[in-house]
Design a protein around this motif. Structure first.
Motif, PDB file in Angstrom:
ATOM      1  N   ASN A 185      42.256  40.916  50.477  1.00  0.00           N
ATOM      2  CA  ASN A 185      41.180  40.552  49.472  1.00  0.00           C
ATOM      3  C   ASN A 185      41.447  39.000  48.734  1.00  0.00           C
ATOM      4  O   ASN A 185      41.430  39.023  47.511  1.00  0.00           O
ATOM      5  N   GLU A 189      34.626  36.634  47.530  1.00  0.00           N
ATOM      6  CA  GLU A 189      33.614  37.469  47.655  1.00  0.00           C
ATOM      7  C   GLU A 189      34.093  38.673  48.247  1.00  0.00           C
ATOM      8  O   GLU A 189      33.349  39.701  47.820  1.00  0.00           O
ATOM      9  N   ASP A 190      35.055  38.762  48.983  1.00  0.00           N
ATOM     10  CA  ASP A 190      35.602  40.270  49.264  1.00  0.00           C
ATOM     11  C   ASP A 190      35.944  40.959  48.118  1.00  0.00           C
ATOM     12  O   ASP A 190      35.809  42.073  48.239  1.00  0.00           O
ATOM     13  N   ARG A 193      33.140  42.382  46.450  1.00  0.00           N
ATOM     14  CA  ARG A 193      32.612  43.533  47.288  1.00  0.00           C
ATOM     15  C   ARG A 193      33.373  44.894  47.094  1.00  0.00           C
ATOM     16  O   ARG A 193      32.872  45.890  46.827  1.00  0.00           O
ATOM     17  N   THR A 194      34.796  44.620  47.191  1.00  0.00           N
ATOM     18  CA  THR A 194      35.510  45.737  47.102  1.00  0.00           C
ATOM     19  C   THR A 194      35.420  46.229  45.434  1.00  0.00           C
ATOM     20  O   THR A 194      35.333  47.506  45.192  1.00  0.00           O
ATOM     21  N   SER A 196      32.980  46.182  43.409  1.00  0.00           N
ATOM     22  CA  SER A 196      31.563  46.863  43.157  1.00  0.00           C
ATOM     23  C   SER A 196      31.489  48.229  44.063  1.00  0.00           C
ATOM     24  O   SER A 196      31.054  49.277  43.492  1.00  0.00           O
ATOM     25  N   SER A 197      32.310  48.188  45.168  1.00  0.00           N
ATOM     26  CA  SER A 197      32.329  49.595  45.705  1.00  0.00           C
ATOM     27  C   SER A 197      33.177  50.517  45.057  1.00  0.00           C
ATOM     28  O   SER A 197      32.754  51.818  45.131  1.00  0.00           O
ATOM     29  N   SER A 261      37.362  47.193  38.905  1.00  0.00           N
ATOM     30  CA  SER A 261      36.515  48.386  39.185  1.00  0.00           C
ATOM     31  C   SER A 261      36.340  49.415  38.229  1.00  0.00           C
ATOM     32  O   SER A 261      35.183  50.038  37.883  1.00  0.00           O
TER      33      SER A 261
END
Ligand SMILES: Cc1cc2nc3c(=O)[nH]c(=O)nc-3n(C[C@H](O)[C@H](O)[C@H](O)COP(=O)(O)OP(=O)(O)OC[C@H]3O[C@@H](n4cnc5c(N)ncnc54)[C@H](O)[C@@H]3O)c2cc1C
Length: 460
Positions: A185, A189-190, A193-194, A196-197, A261
């Motif tokens: 990561n 942007e990666d 995405r992680t 947010s997930s 997160s």
């Protein structure tokens, strides 16, 4: 007694030192009034003579480089030679009582009450962590969750809403797995995405399997995230501030992903989960800007613990061994410049964001940095009562800063480990080795302690 006599015999030297300090860094003219961290009467009013003497002796011992560098070995050797019983008799009333809150709810309550009397809040520091290659089993991680939740309850019990609890992500999720995730990561942007997930999962959504992890690792990840969720939800329910510690650079990227997160899931109305920013790192400023932007993209609050950083020597050693560029600033002055610039920027962000969306803890024993933060707060009109900008020092150190700030109405926390002697001491000795720069720099504090002892024994 001979130590007391030798302390009392140094008045001229001590006065000279204090005059020097007062005229340089410790006294600053502010529009409203002057704050001096040389006020030993205020700083130690809550301590008995014995406690002041103990503080002086312990801080003096901590100024010896040999002891700091070899503290874990000295501890293990002493245990073999003296046995646990005798060692406990020596260490409990000295090192342990100086730096640790206690090992049961009653002793913690006593420490909390003593600090409360001088306006200091507890920031409990669980002595839990893991490094790469030291993988714990699931039971250990689950028990770490239990301990963290118990400590969260204790923090709330003693301080109510907005009490602080420190936590290490590596106590809840495997450091090996974090390392693998960090390597995959690197791209911004990666990362987003992680984050947010994972945030979505912690807020009650589903977790898609990660393509580069095998089946066992995906299960491990889900269990780890479940633990982060339990801790975050609990802290959020009690309206605590959960401060995620910064560790080594090779893990920090993944720690940030985990912390952000959690922020995505639990910082909806205000910052519950805060990340730590180590200003000895060259990229500290960019990292803060980037993480602030991520929380803004998610539409959640941002909380930041600003420290200079504890692992300087090891970071440098690792970069030599791994043949990659040193990630740390080239000098102490460069680190201090970054520290003050970061604090200034974030205090402006507190105002820009309208207050409760951005919270900051200035975690430092450096008088100049604390004074600069105070001046900036005043110039921006940030009131201590807003509870958006707070201060923190390690328990047992820098009382001249902590107590003075509290007496002036600022919100101040003492980071304090909690646990049994033989659980906490190895942890403390690792911290002592890492915090050598701070422990070696307690000369001024020892001078103030000596002054206070002299005042109590001789009346002047
Ligand atoms: C509440 C609290 C929470 C903390 N949490 C964390 C955490 O999560 N992670 C963490 O790493 N630390 C943490 N710390 C420890 C913190 O990093 C140390 O207390 C801090 O480094 C000491 O800096 P200072 O501002 O107190 O004082 P100072 O004594 O002014 O600064 C000493 C620091 O300056 C830096 N420095 C010294 N020499 C050099 C040099 N030659 N080149 C570059 N830099 C140099 C180092 O960071 C050193 O530790 C925390 C401290 C507190 C009080």
């Amino acid at each position: 007694m001979s130590i007391v006599v030798s302390l009392l015999r140094q008045p001229r030297l001590m006065c000279h030192h204090i005059v020097t300090c007062r005229s340089s860094s410790s006294l600053i003219n502010t529009p409203e009034k002057e704050i001096s961290f040389a006020d030993h009467r205020t700083a130690y009013a809550h301590l008995s003579r014995t406690e002041i003497l103990r503080a002086w002796i312990v801080l003096k011992l901590c100024s010896f480089d040999f002891l700091l560098q070899n503290s874990l070995k000295v501890l293990e050797h002493s245990q073999r030679v003296l046995g646990r019983g005798l060692l406990e008799k020596i260490l409990r009333p000295t090192l342990y009582d100086q730096f640790v809150a206690g090992d049961d709810p009653q002793s913690l309550k006593e420490t909390a009450n003593k600090l409360k009397k001088v306006g200091i809040k507890l920031m409990i520091l669980p002595s839990l962590e893991e490094d790469v290659g030291q993988k714990s089993d699931e039971n250990r991680y689950n028990s770490n969750v239990e301990v963290t939740l118990q400590l969260a309850e204790i923090a709330y019990h003693h301080g109510g809403p907005l009490s602080c609890l420190q936590t290490k992500i590596t106590a809840l999720i495997s450091a090996d797995l974090l390392l693998k995730l960090a390597e995959r990561n690197r791209d911004k942007e990666d990362q987003f995405r992680t984050i947010s997930s994972w945030a979505n999962y912690m807020a009650g959504g589903l977790l898609a399997p990660v393509s580069y992890l095998d089946k066992t690792e995906n299960i491990e990840l889900e269990k780890g995230l479940e633990r982060l969720k339990s801790v975050g939800a609990f802290a959020s329910g009690l309206q605590l501030r959960l401060l995620v510690d910064g560790e080594f650079t090779y893990l920090n990227q993944a720690i940030s992903i985990a912390a952000l997160s959690m922020a995505g899931a639990f910082n909806q109305s205000r910052p519950v989960v805060w990340n730590t920013y180590q200003c000895y790192l060259k990229d500290a400023f960019e990292k803060i800007c980037s993480e602030l932007e991520i929380t803004q993209r998610m539409g959640v609050g941002f909380g930041a613990k600003i420290v200079r950083g504890a692992y300087l020597e090891r970071e440098r050693q690792l970069s030599v061994e791994g043949n990659y560029p040193d990630p740390t600033n080239p000098s102490y002055e460069a680190t201090s410049d970054v520290y003050d610039r970061v604090v200034e920027y974030l205090l402006e962000e507190v105002v820009r964001s309208g207050g409760q969306r951005c919270n900051v803890i200035v975690a430092s024993h450096n008088e100049k940095s604390v004074l600069k933060a105070l001046t900036k707060m005043r110039s921006l009109g940030i009131s201590p009562k807003d509870n958006t900008v707070v201060f923190g020092q390690i328990y047992g150190m820098a009382s001249n800063i902590t107590v003075k700030l509290a007496s002036e109405g600022y919100i101040v926390y003492n980071s304090v480990p909690y646990g049994s002697l033989f659980d906490v001491l190895p942890y403390l000795s690792r911290r002592a080795t890492e915090n050598r720069a701070v422990l070696k720099g307690t000369r001024r504090e020892r001078t103030l302690l000596a002054r206070e002892l002299r005042a109590r024994f001789l009346g002047f």
